[in-house]
Every structure is written in structure tokens, then in C-alpha cells.
Design a protein around this motif. Structure first.
Motif, PDB file in Angstrom:
ATOM      1  N   GLU A  14       0.857  -1.173   0.000  1.00 40.00           N
ATOM      2  CA  GLU A  14       0.000   0.000   0.000  1.00 40.00           C
ATOM      3  C   GLU A  14       0.895   1.226   0.000  1.00 40.00           C
ATOM      4  O   GLU A  14       1.900   1.263   0.681  1.00 40.00           O
ATOM      5  N   ARG A  15       0.477   2.218  -0.742  1.00 39.47           N
ATOM      6  CA  ARG A  15       1.226   3.473  -0.770  1.00 39.47           C
ATOM      7  C   ARG A  15       0.257   4.603  -0.486  1.00 39.47           C
ATOM      8  O   ARG A  15      -0.826   4.651  -1.028  1.00 39.47           O
ATOM      9  N   ALA A  16       0.702   5.497   0.379  1.00 38.20           N
ATOM     10  CA  ALA A  16      -0.125   6.661   0.719  1.00 38.20           C
ATOM     11  C   ALA A  16       0.448   7.891   0.019  1.00 38.20           C
ATOM     12  O   ALA A  16       1.652   8.080  -0.048  1.00 38.20           O
ATOM     13  N   THR A  17      -0.405   8.708  -0.520  1.00 40.27           N
ATOM     14  CA  THR A  17       0.037   9.959  -1.146  1.00 40.27           C
ATOM     15  C   THR A  17      -0.731  11.104  -0.511  1.00 40.27           C
ATOM     16  O   THR A  17      -1.883  10.956  -0.109  1.00 40.27           O
ATOM     17  N   VAL A  18      -0.042  12.198  -0.396  1.00 42.91           N
ATOM     18  CA  VAL A  18      -0.641  13.393   0.189  1.00 42.91           C
ATOM     19  C   VAL A  18      -0.588  14.487  -0.859  1.00 42.91           C
ATOM     20  O   VAL A  18       0.427  14.699  -1.492  1.00 42.91           O
ATOM     21  N   SER A  19      -1.699  15.164  -1.023  1.00 40.58           N
ATOM     22  CA  SER A  19      -1.716  16.283  -1.960  1.00 40.58           C
ATOM     23  C   SER A  19      -2.317  17.481  -1.242  1.00 40.58           C
ATOM     24  O   SER A  19      -3.119  17.328  -0.323  1.00 40.58           O
ATOM     25  N   ALA A  20      -1.895  18.639  -1.656  1.00 42.60           N
ATOM     26  CA  ALA A  20      -2.386  19.873  -1.033  1.00 42.60           C
ATOM     27  C   ALA A  20      -3.288  20.592  -2.007  1.00 42.60           C
ATOM     28  O   ALA A  20      -3.058  20.592  -3.217  1.00 42.60           O
ATOM     29  N   GLU A  21      -4.301  21.187  -1.474  1.00 41.39           N
ATOM     30  CA  GLU A  21      -5.249  21.928  -2.292  1.00 41.39           C
ATOM     31  C   GLU A  21      -5.378  23.319  -1.694  1.00 41.39           C
ATOM     32  O   GLU A  21      -5.551  23.472  -0.488  1.00 41.39           O
ATOM     33  N   ARG A  22      -5.265  24.321  -2.502  1.00 37.54           N
ATOM     34  CA  ARG A  22      -5.381  25.694  -2.019  1.00 37.54           C
ATOM     35  C   ARG A  22      -6.842  26.048  -1.881  1.00 37.54           C
ATOM     36  O   ARG A  22      -7.632  25.847  -2.806  1.00 37.54           O
ATOM     37  N   ARG A  23      -7.174  26.599  -0.716  1.00 40.66           N
ATOM     38  CA  ARG A  23      -8.531  27.061  -0.467  1.00 40.66           C
ATOM     39  C   ARG A  23      -8.456  28.410   0.212  1.00 40.66           C
ATOM     40  O   ARG A  23      -7.657  28.627   1.111  1.00 40.66           O
ATOM     41  N   ILE A  24      -9.270  29.295  -0.198  1.00 41.23           N
ATOM     42  CA  ILE A  24      -9.331  30.599   0.440  1.00 41.23           C
ATOM     43  C   ILE A  24     -10.270  30.481   1.626  1.00 41.23           C
ATOM     44  O   ILE A  24     -11.443  30.142   1.479  1.00 41.23           O
ATOM     45  N   THR A  25      -9.726  30.746   2.812  1.00 45.26           N
ATOM     46  CA  THR A  25     -10.539  30.629   4.024  1.00 45.26           C
ATOM     47  C   THR A  25     -10.903  32.002   4.571  1.00 45.26           C
ATOM     48  O   THR A  25     -11.677  32.107   5.507  1.00 45.26           O
ATOM     49  N   GLY A  26     -10.326  33.032   4.007  1.00 48.89           N
ATOM     50  CA  GLY A  26     -10.650  34.378   4.473  1.00 48.89           C
ATOM     51  C   GLY A  26      -9.806  35.400   3.738  1.00 48.89           C
ATOM     52  O   GLY A  26      -8.849  35.061   3.064  1.00 48.89           O
ATOM     53  N   ARG A  27     -10.178  36.658   3.874  1.00 48.49           N
ATOM     54  CA  ARG A  27      -9.447  37.741   3.237  1.00 48.49           C
ATOM     55  C   ARG A  27      -9.197  38.825   4.277  1.00 48.49           C
ATOM     56  O   ARG A  27      -9.888  38.891   5.298  1.00 48.49           O
ATOM     57  N   VAL A  28      -8.228  39.667   3.966  1.00 48.49           N
ATOM     58  CA  VAL A  28      -7.905  40.781   4.862  1.00 48.49           C
ATOM     59  C   VAL A  28      -7.834  42.049   4.028  1.00 48.49           C
ATOM     60  O   VAL A  28      -7.248  42.067   2.947  1.00 48.49           O
ATOM     61  N   ARG A  29      -8.434  43.125   4.527  1.00 45.73           N
ATOM     62  CA  ARG A  29      -8.359  44.430   3.861  1.00 45.73           C
ATOM     63  C   ARG A  29      -7.620  45.367   4.823  1.00 45.73           C
ATOM     64  O   ARG A  29      -8.009  45.502   5.980  1.00 45.73           O
ATOM     65  N   VAL A  30      -6.549  45.992   4.329  1.00 45.07           N
ATOM     66  CA  VAL A  30      -5.791  46.954   5.134  1.00 45.07           C
ATOM     67  C   VAL A  30      -5.932  48.317   4.489  1.00 45.07           C
ATOM     68  O   VAL A  30      -5.679  48.481   3.296  1.00 45.07           O
ATOM     69  N   SER A  31      -6.364  49.280   5.265  1.00 44.47           N
ATOM     70  CA  SER A  31      -6.482  50.641   4.749  1.00 44.47           C
ATOM     71  C   SER A  31      -5.761  51.576   5.712  1.00 44.47           C
ATOM     72  O   SER A  31      -5.688  51.323   6.910  1.00 44.47           O
TER      73      SER A  31
END
Length: 127
Positions: A14-31
Motif C-alpha cells: 500500500e502506498r499513501a500519497t498526500v496532496s495539497a489543495e489551495r482554499r481561500i478561508t478568508g481575506r484581509v483588507r488593510v487601509s
């Protein structure tokens, strides 16, 4: 002849593989916000005034005198040659120059700028 029994064990892996997925969990606004701040700034000012006094001397000299400075007083000799049987230096006058300094502290209005930053957390955009 007897039959030989052989058991086969299948080999597995058995072989295990790990993959990453980009997800936007929030945003920041700086003014940033800039404001002008009026303030009174103390400044040291100085002023030098000069008082000139002419003092008649009319005195014979053997040699040319130099400029003399004594503290805040400067004496500048003014000479002339007079024709007598022999030439002789006469001190006609001295010019005394006295420096006086006056200091005062005054407030000068100045404008300075100050920035403040606001950080705002925003939910992720729904796609």
C-alpha cells in the motif's frame, strides 16, 4: 510420488500519497488614514545686535596697531599719516564694536502627519 503442496502468498503493498489543495478561508483588507496634527513647536531664536561707538584719540604712534578683540568688544584702530618734520602715526580714533546677544524661546505652529492603519477581516468570496 507425493504431490508437494505449495502455498502462495501474494505480495501486496500500500502506498499513501498526500496532496495539497489551495482554499481561500478568508481575506484581509488593510487601509491607511493620514491625519494632520497641528502642534506648537518650541524653537530657540537668537539675535545679535551691534553697537558702534567712535572714540576720538588723536595720539601719536610709533607703529601700526592691530585689531584687538576682548570678549564681545572689538577695537579697530583708524590711523592717518601727518606730515611733520618727520612722519609720525597718529591714532585718530578707535571704533569700538560691542556684540550683544539676546535669546528667546517662542512657539512656532507646525503641521505633522500621522498615519493609522485599519485591518479588517473579510469572509472568503464564494465562487
Amino acid at each position: 510420488m507425493a504431490e508437494e503442496e505449495t502455498d502462495f502468498l501474494p505480495l501486496m503493498e500500500e502506498r499513501a500519497t498526500v496532496s495539497a489543495e489551495r482554499r481561500i478561508t478568508g481575506r484581509v483588507r488593510v487601509s491607511t488614514h493620514t491625519e494632520a496634527v497641528e502642534a506648537m513647536l518650541p524653537v530657540d531664536l537668537s539675535e545679535v545686535s551691534v553697537d558702534v561707538t567712535r572714540i576720538p584719540m588723536d595720539r601719536a604712534l610709533d607703529e601700526m596697531p592691530g585689531v584687538v578683540t576682548d570678549g564681545d568688544l572689538t577695537i579697530i584702530p583708524v590711523v592717518e599719516e601727518r606730515v611733520v618734520v618727520t612722519r609720525q602715526l597718529f591714532l585718530r580714533e578707535e571704533i569700538h564694536i560691542r556684540r550683544t546677544e539676546r535669546r528667546e524661546t517662542t512657539d512656532i505652529p507646525v503641521t505633522t502627519r500621522k498615519q493609522t492603519a485599519t485591518v479588517e477581516r473579510l469572509p472568503p468570496e464564494e465562487t
